[in-house]
Design a protein around this motif. Structure first.
Motif, mmCIF file in Angstrom:
data_model
loop_
_atom_site.group_PDB
_atom_site.id
_atom_site.type_symbol
_atom_site.label_atom_id
_atom_site.label_comp_id
_atom_site.label_asym_id
_atom_site.label_seq_id
_atom_site.Cartn_x
_atom_site.Cartn_y
_atom_site.Cartn_z
ATOM 1 N N SER A 108 0.832 -1.206 0.000
ATOM 2 C CA SER A 108 0.000 0.000 0.000
ATOM 3 C C SER A 108 0.866 1.256 0.000
ATOM 4 N N GLU A 109 2.090 1.155 0.572
ATOM 5 C CA GLU A 109 2.967 2.323 0.574
ATOM 6 C C GLU A 109 3.391 2.689 -0.840
ATOM 7 N N CYS B 22 3.486 6.415 -4.871
ATOM 8 C CA CYS B 22 3.517 6.638 -6.318
ATOM 9 C C CYS B 22 2.519 7.714 -6.726
ATOM 10 N N TYR B 23 1.363 7.733 -6.078
ATOM 11 C CA TYR B 23 0.409 8.799 -6.379
ATOM 12 C C TYR B 23 0.861 10.144 -5.818
ATOM 13 N N GLN B 24 1.509 10.142 -4.674
ATOM 14 C CA GLN B 24 2.086 11.387 -4.174
ATOM 15 C C GLN B 24 3.092 11.942 -5.173
ATOM 16 N N GLN B 25 3.910 11.064 -5.719
ATOM 17 C CA GLN B 25 4.886 11.472 -6.727
ATOM 18 C C GLN B 25 4.188 12.030 -7.966
ATOM 19 N N ALA B 26 3.174 11.312 -8.438
ATOM 20 C CA ALA B 26 2.458 11.752 -9.643
ATOM 21 C C ALA B 26 1.809 13.118 -9.419
ATOM 22 N N ARG B 27 1.215 13.322 -8.244
ATOM 23 C CA ARG B 27 0.567 14.613 -7.965
ATOM 24 C C ARG B 27 1.581 15.746 -8.002
ATOM 25 N N LYS B 28 2.722 15.525 -7.382
ATOM 26 C CA LYS B 28 3.742 16.578 -7.368
ATOM 27 C C LYS B 28 4.258 16.868 -8.778
ATOM 28 N N GLU C 222 -7.276 1.500 -0.260
ATOM 29 C CA GLU C 222 -7.487 2.393 -1.401
ATOM 30 C C GLU C 222 -8.887 2.226 -1.983
ATOM 31 N N ILE C 223 -9.355 0.994 -2.063
ATOM 32 C CA ILE C 223 -10.708 0.750 -2.571
ATOM 33 C C ILE C 223 -11.741 1.451 -1.696
ATOM 34 N N GLN D 212 -11.098 -4.494 -8.359
ATOM 35 C CA GLN D 212 -10.032 -5.331 -7.821
ATOM 36 C C GLN D 212 -9.419 -6.170 -8.938
ATOM 37 N N ASN D 213 -8.189 -6.631 -8.731
ATOM 38 C CA ASN D 213 -7.542 -7.508 -9.699
ATOM 39 C C ASN D 213 -8.260 -8.859 -9.770
#
Length: 527
Positions: free
Chosen positions: A98-99, A104-110, A510-511, A522-523
């Motif tokens: 989950s980290e 990865c989304y924190q990175q994408a947002r920035k 996240e879901i 879900q996968n």
């Protein structure tokens, strides 16, 4: 609207904690959003914070390296998440990785914020172009890491509120792949070929192509992977570092083999990691360390120095199983009788180096050697901070990407040539044309890139999960006999693997963020 431009980079400067509205509070309120994009120093600090947010193998130190999910290693911590995965005792509610989803989304947002604000920023056009390229590469890297673990993902490509984000469903497979490749391609066009010493660690055009070649190989787009890899090779910007034993030592940071890395303790990252603190024997650290324990499976993959497997070579001695091995073995594994920090290491259970049981006891009777700093001062740990850089991709991997892609395309001699370049650097004999098989190429990746975080994805690409992720993990039993040490291979763990495990389940945490009516699906088979 929540702000993602927040200068978390000030953490390293001021030691402050932060939240989404940190620029609205306290002594930093003078740094309004408008002021940030008018100041090249602040913009550079903001970009540096994105570099600092990159996830690497070293950032997993103190938890478990991804090697512990493969036949490379077994975690010494039986309560760790890796055991849940290896025994098939996990589901979406365990929130595995989950980290990675969060970071990865924190990175994408920035990156999205930087890309949105750069056109109007008060900096030169040349600097805008370079920073745009850096943001595109860093976003591609984040999404590639997300995709590698979970498959399809919601593509967040612009600045949005958190509420708006939860209306974005997981994109189609082909759209996710296209998005990542487009970012790498745009980055390759915009980024410089090299930097001066003051900017070491920044992404180059060659880094974009190298990472693209890795992604393409995992997609089995072999012709494109080979093309991208060969462009990096033919650039002549990089060379194999001559000494594999010291390749990862701090004094050799930024050597000619490194294409892209995370610069710990630099002006770009300003971070540290804890690999030296947690991954060596408790004898050196003074507490229960030694988490990632290489397996006998990995040890047996290292040939004898005559180029033959241990069970085929006349050089192998059951009484001295670690003599006459591929030199890369000695740079990768801490084994019984090796020298480390002026000590002869005794890996027999119950020794001062390897506890009899519990924390600090290796289940395989090996500890990790690769990446560790042989000069690290465990008595003066500076808050357990370790600073050697982490290679995200290096020339040796690009050689192996090119070799595998060319093998798949039928150009076996091209593949053999680049495998043999690595063997020559290691001090191993070349593989003759008549002996060169895909299994040999696979084994070369196993030993050359051991513990570097690619093995799990290699196994998935080769569809070898049942044998390599779900097989028997072995170690070495060590006892004292009348004639000296006696070594016997032992079974440590029988792992479980099912087809659905080629992807991790989307974390339930996240879901649950998504409101009813806008489900994050879900996968397959994980529902």
């Amino acid at each position: 609207m929540k702000r993602y431009f927040i200068l978390i980079c000030f953490l390293s400067v001021f030691g402050a904690s932060c939240s989404d509205n940190i620029l609205d509070r306290g002594p930093l309120d003078k740094y309004s959003e408008q002021n940030v994009w008018k100041d090249s120093t602040l913009i550079n600090l903001y970009l540096g914070n994105i570099y600092a947010g990159m996830l690497t193998t070293y950032d997993e130190g103190g938890s478990f390296l991804m090697a512990c999910l493969t036949d490379e290693a077994e975690s010494a911590r039986t309560f760790h998440t890796s055991q849940q995965v290896n025994l098939g005792q996990y589901n979406p509610s365990n929130n595995i990785y989950s980290e990675y989803w969060t970071t990865c989304y924190q990175q994408a947002r920035k990156c999205n914020m930087l890309l949105e604000r750069l056109p109007g920023a008060a900096i030169s056009e040349g600097l805008k172009q370079r920073m745009t390229g850096e943001a595109r590469l860093l976003r591609a890297l984040a999404y590639m890491q997300l995709y590698d673990r979970f498959g399809r993902f919601p593509i967040i490509s612009k600045v949005m509120t958190l509420d708006d984000e939860t209306t974005v469903p997981r994109a189609k497979e082909e759209d996710c792949v296209k998005f990542i490749l487009t970012d790498f391609d745009e980055a390759a066009k915009l980024l410089p070929l090299s930097y001066n010493a003051a900017n070491l660690g920044r992404a180059t055009s060659w880094a974009a192509l190298a990472l693209k070649s890795r992604f393409l190989l995992n997609q089995r787009r072999d012709a494109e992977a080979a093309e991208a890899a060969l462009a990096v090779i033919n650039s002549k910007q990089y060379d194999l570092f001559p000494d594999f034993m010291t390749l990862f030592n701090p004094e050799n940071d930024n050597n000619k083999e490194i294409i892209f890395d995370k610069q710990y303790a630099s002006g770009i990252s300003g971070q540290s990691h804890s690999l030296d603190t947690y991954e060596t024997s408790t004898f050196f650290t003074g507490f229960a360390s030694g988490i990632t324990c290489p397996t006998q499976n990995l040890v047996d993959a290292f040939e004898m120095k005559d180029g033959l497997a241990w069970d085929k070579s006349p050089l192998y001695s059951a009484a001295k199983p670690y003599d006459n091995r591929d030199p890369r073995f000695y740079a990768t594994v801490m084994y019984d009788g090796c020298q480390w920090m002026g000590e002869k290491v005794d890996m027999k259970k119950g020794s001062k180096f390897n506890r009899a049981s519990g924390s600090g006891s290796s289940p395989t009777n090996y500890f990790l050697r690769k990446f560790l700093n042989p000069k690290y001062d465990h008595k003066n740990t500076n808050g357990n901070a370790n600073f050697q850089n982490c290679a995200i991709i290096r020339l040796a991997e690009v050689y192996l990407i090119y070799a595998e892609a060319k093998w798949n395309l039928g150009a076996t001699e091209d593949a053999r040539m680049y495998v043999n370049k690595l063997r020559t650097r290691a001090g191993m004999p070349n593989i003759a044309a008549a002996d060169f098989t895909f299994a040999k190429l696979q084994n070369e990746r196993f030993v050359e890139l051991a513990m570097e975080g690619q093995r799990w994805f290699d196994i998935r690409r080769w569809k070898a999960g049942p044998a390599k992720l779900g097989g028997v993990i072995t170690g070495m039993d060590i006892v004292d006999g009348p004639g000296g040490r006696v070594y016997n291979r032992i079974n440590v763990e029988t792992r479980v693997f099912a087809e659905k495990m080629y992807l991790f389940p989307v974390p339930l945490s996240e879901i649950n963020r998504y409101p009813a009516g806008t489900p994050l699906d879900q996968n397959p088979l994980w529902n």
